[in-house]
Design an enzyme around this catalytic site. Structure first.
Site, PDB file in Angstrom:
ATOM      1  N   THR A   1      -4.107  -5.654  -4.821  1.00 59.83           N
ATOM      2  CA  THR A   1      -3.288  -5.861  -3.620  1.00 59.83           C
ATOM      3  C   THR A   1      -2.207  -4.785  -3.477  1.00 59.83           C
ATOM      4  O   THR A   1      -1.221  -4.992  -2.769  1.00 59.83           O
ATOM      5  CB  THR A   1      -2.651  -7.266  -3.617  1.00 59.83           C
ATOM      6  OG1 THR A   1      -1.811  -7.375  -4.774  1.00 59.83           O
ATOM      7  CG2 THR A   1      -3.696  -8.360  -3.631  1.00 59.83           C
TER       8      THR A   1
ATOM      9  N   ASN B   1       4.766  -0.737  -2.892  1.00 61.24           N
ATOM     10  CA  ASN B   1       5.819  -1.235  -2.007  1.00 61.24           C
ATOM     11  C   ASN B   1       7.180  -0.716  -2.430  1.00 61.24           C
ATOM     12  O   ASN B   1       8.009  -0.325  -1.615  1.00 61.24           O
ATOM     13  CB  ASN B   1       5.893  -2.770  -2.088  1.00 61.24           C
ATOM     14  CG  ASN B   1       4.874  -3.461  -1.212  1.00 61.24           C
ATOM     15  OD1 ASN B   1       4.623  -3.036  -0.100  1.00 61.24           O
ATOM     16  ND2 ASN B   1       4.303  -4.535  -1.723  1.00 61.24           N
TER      17      ASN B   1
ATOM     18  N   ASP C   1       2.857  -9.831  -2.432  1.00 57.61           N
ATOM     19  CA  ASP C   1       2.228  -9.872  -3.757  1.00 57.61           C
ATOM     20  C   ASP C   1       2.799 -11.046  -4.559  1.00 57.61           C
ATOM     21  O   ASP C   1       2.073 -11.705  -5.313  1.00 57.61           O
ATOM     22  CB  ASP C   1       2.499  -8.572  -4.536  1.00 57.61           C
ATOM     23  CG  ASP C   1       2.049  -7.330  -3.783  1.00 57.61           C
ATOM     24  OD1 ASP C   1       0.986  -6.789  -4.098  1.00 57.61           O
ATOM     25  OD2 ASP C   1       2.774  -6.922  -2.859  1.00 57.61           O
TER      26      ASP C   1
ATOM     27  N   ASP D   1       1.542  -4.621  -6.463  1.00 55.06           N
ATOM     28  CA  ASP D   1       2.750  -3.784  -6.339  1.00 55.06           C
ATOM     29  C   ASP D   1       3.898  -4.645  -5.801  1.00 55.06           C
ATOM     30  O   ASP D   1       4.513  -4.314  -4.793  1.00 55.06           O
ATOM     31  CB  ASP D   1       2.491  -2.560  -5.440  1.00 55.06           C
ATOM     32  CG  ASP D   1       2.161  -2.932  -4.005  1.00 55.06           C
ATOM     33  OD1 ASP D   1       1.618  -4.036  -3.785  1.00 55.06           O
ATOM     34  OD2 ASP D   1       2.441  -2.136  -3.090  1.00 55.06           O
TER      35      ASP D   1
ATOM     36  N   HIS E   1      -0.281 -10.614   3.801  1.00 57.73           N
ATOM     37  CA  HIS E   1      -1.552  -9.969   3.492  1.00 57.73           C
ATOM     38  C   HIS E   1      -2.173 -10.387   2.157  1.00 57.73           C
ATOM     39  O   HIS E   1      -3.316 -10.831   2.090  1.00 57.73           O
ATOM     40  CB  HIS E   1      -1.351  -8.447   3.463  1.00 57.73           C
ATOM     41  CG  HIS E   1      -0.637  -7.901   4.652  1.00 57.73           C
ATOM     42  ND1 HIS E   1      -1.246  -7.682   5.863  1.00 57.73           N
ATOM     43  CD2 HIS E   1       0.668  -7.536   4.823  1.00 57.73           C
ATOM     44  CE1 HIS E   1      -0.373  -7.190   6.725  1.00 57.73           C
ATOM     45  NE2 HIS E   1       0.795  -7.088   6.124  1.00 57.73           N
ATOM     46  N   ASP E   2      -1.416 -10.184   1.075  1.00 63.08           N
ATOM     47  CA  ASP E   2      -2.056 -10.205  -0.250  1.00 63.08           C
ATOM     48  C   ASP E   2      -2.612 -11.554  -0.680  1.00 63.08           C
ATOM     49  O   ASP E   2      -3.697 -11.603  -1.288  1.00 63.08           O
ATOM     50  CB  ASP E   2      -1.066  -9.668  -1.295  1.00 63.08           C
ATOM     51  CG  ASP E   2      -0.719  -8.207  -1.040  1.00 63.08           C
ATOM     52  OD1 ASP E   2      -1.526  -7.513  -0.389  1.00 63.08           O
ATOM     53  OD2 ASP E   2       0.346  -7.767  -1.481  1.00 63.08           O
TER      54      ASP E   2
ATOM     55  N   PHE F   1      -0.936   0.569   4.656  1.00 62.20           N
ATOM     56  CA  PHE F   1      -0.074   1.081   3.590  1.00 62.20           C
ATOM     57  C   PHE F   1      -0.818   1.355   2.272  1.00 62.20           C
ATOM     58  O   PHE F   1      -0.668   2.431   1.686  1.00 62.20           O
ATOM     59  CB  PHE F   1       1.101   0.119   3.316  1.00 62.20           C
ATOM     60  CG  PHE F   1       1.951   0.572   2.167  1.00 62.20           C
ATOM     61  CD1 PHE F   1       2.889   1.577   2.339  1.00 62.20           C
ATOM     62  CD2 PHE F   1       1.778   0.045   0.890  1.00 62.20           C
ATOM     63  CE1 PHE F   1       3.648   2.049   1.267  1.00 62.20           C
ATOM     64  CE2 PHE F   1       2.529   0.510  -0.187  1.00 62.20           C
ATOM     65  CZ  PHE F   1       3.470   1.508   0.007  1.00 62.20           C
ATOM     66  N   ASN F   2      -1.571   0.387   1.734  1.00 59.03           N
ATOM     67  CA  ASN F   2      -2.135   0.557   0.381  1.00 59.03           C
ATOM     68  C   ASN F   2      -3.066   1.767   0.296  1.00 59.03           C
ATOM     69  O   ASN F   2      -3.051   2.497  -0.707  1.00 59.03           O
ATOM     70  CB  ASN F   2      -2.888  -0.696  -0.060  1.00 59.03           C
ATOM     71  CG  ASN F   2      -1.962  -1.855  -0.363  1.00 59.03           C
ATOM     72  OD1 ASN F   2      -0.776  -1.657  -0.645  1.00 59.03           O
ATOM     73  ND2 ASN F   2      -2.486  -3.068  -0.297  1.00 59.03           N
TER      74      ASN F   2
HETATM   75  C1  BDR Z   1      -0.062  -4.114   2.164  1.00 62.87           C
HETATM   76  O1  BDR Z   1       1.002  -3.194   1.938  1.00 62.87           O
HETATM   77  C2  BDR Z   1       2.046  -3.794   1.249  1.00 62.87           C
HETATM   78  O2  BDR Z   1       3.239  -3.571   1.904  1.00 62.87           O
HETATM   79  C3  BDR Z   1       1.726  -5.270   1.166  1.00 62.87           C
HETATM   80  O3  BDR Z   1       2.146  -5.790  -0.085  1.00 62.87           O
HETATM   81  C4  BDR Z   1       0.240  -5.329   1.322  1.00 62.87           C
HETATM   82  O4  BDR Z   1      -0.423  -5.212   0.071  1.00 62.87           O
HETATM   83  C5  BDR Z   1      -0.164  -4.382   3.635  1.00 62.87           C
HETATM   84  O5  BDR Z   1      -0.358  -3.169   4.325  1.00 62.87           O
HETATM   85 CA    CA Z   2       0.802  -5.412  -2.007  1.00 62.83          CA
END
Ligand code: BDR
Ligand code: CA
Length: 326
Positions: free
Chosen positions: A140, A51, A27, A22, A255-256, A181-182
């Site tokens: 991701t 996102n 990403d 996303d 993160h990703d 978030f995801n």
């Molecule tokens: C995840 O949420 C998104 O904002 C980032 O791309 C990552 O995949 C982190 O919580």
């Molecule tokens: Ca992401």
């Protein structure tokens, strides 16, 4: 033999994978690393609402690939969650007081375009094809596309050889105290995917990504590498450093790309647990929470490996190799 590659009849083969994302700044760094690392082969990219809205995700994804001169097929996916009409809190409200999420990442308008067909249809067709039998699926973003694909073709659970997911938190979340978030953005999709019986599931939650943050010194090193991928990553990560409020010093989780690092350098994960995992879909305060049942007497068999800690040194090493090549 490089870690992460595997040997077959004396030939070192790349780890092939599809990225469902996303894009989103981290990403985009994952895309740069995926394209650049010599032990990895990015087969296709599928995009999902997350996102930012799907049309921005698609434009950012195509722009990121163009930025590093990669020709990888891109498929547009879901523009809203699996069941819900929208995120639990609409994006405009969620991001009202912050410009952390950039709708556009600043790449020139992409010369490339999306393929015909949806992301979910592509995933179904690919994983029913024996030619994709070795292809890992890395997700991701919210798990909407994967949930749609599994709902329309349940045999995919046996056909996907490995699913690596950035999502969830065993400790605190980031959108709420409970949820990352995801998984929060599409909790029904996350729960559907984690309960589908996919053969091998690896979850890379916030616990792992926050244990290996990147810093200004890392951005300086990427700038010195000087490739479009490395300079692009430095710019995007500096934006994260400028907006990260979690730490007083400038160090931010990225993160990703950690999921992509795990493919080439499984030693990046230094602590993990096998457990039965599920995602809360209903609680007022806990919607989207990843529940990791580590009780010895948990009645359910483990259905995932959850990464708990990662090595910042291995992560840096991976990124410098991956970003140095493209
Ligand atoms: C995840 O949420 C998104 O904002 C980032 O791309 C990552 O995949 C982190 O919580
Ligand atoms: Ca992401």
């Amino acid at each position: 033999m490089p870690v992460g590659a595997f040997e077959q009849r004396g030939v070192v083969l790349s780890t092939r994978f599809i990225l469902d994302c996303d894009t989103g700044s981290d990403d985009a760094v994952a895309i740069f690393a995926a394209v650049g690392h010599p032990d990895l082969e990015l087969v296709a990219v599928t995009t999902v609402n997350g996102n930012v809205a799907l049309d921005h995700v698609v434009a950012n994804t195509l722009g990121a690939l163009d930025h590093v001169g990669a020709r990888v097929p891109v498929y547009a996916g879901a523009d809203r969650p699996f069941i819900r009409p929208d995120l639990p809190i609409p994006r405009e409200v969620l991001n009202r007081d912050s410009d952390f999420q950039m709708a556009g990442l600043g790449f020139p308008e992409a010369a490339s375009a999306v393929e015909t067909g949806t992301a979910a249809d592509f995933l179904v067709g690919a994983y029913l094809d024996d030619a994709y039998a070795d292809v890992t699926l890395v997700a991701t973003g919210p798990l909407t596309n994967v949930a749609v694909a599994l709902a329309s073709e349940p045999r995919l659970a046996e056909r996907i050889p490995r699913l690596v997911v950035m999502g969830g938190a065993h400790g605190n979340g980031n959108v709420t105290a409970a949820a990352e978030f995801n998984f929060w953005a599409d909790p029904e999709a996350a729960q559907a995917v984690l309960s589908a019986g996919v053969r091998e599931v690896v979850i890379v939650p916030l616990d792992a990504t926050h244990s290996a943050p990147l810093t200004d010194a890392d951005c300086d090193a990427f700038e010195r590498i000087g490739t479009p991928a490395a300079r692009g990553a430095a710019t995007l990560i500096r934006h994260r450093l400028d907006h990260d409020q979690a730490t007083a010093e400038r160090a931010a989780p990225v993160h990703d790309p950690l999921c992509v690092a795990y493919l080439a350098r499984p030693d990046v994960v230094t602590e993990r647990v096998r457990a039965f995992v599920s995602v809360e879909t209903m609680g007022d305060r806990t919607v989207g929470e990843l529940v990791v049942d580590t009780r010895p007497w948990c009645p359910e068999p483990p259905n995932a490996t959850v990464a708990l800690r990662a090595s910042a040194d291995v992560y840096r090493d991976f990124l410098e190799t991956a970003l140095g090549a493209g």
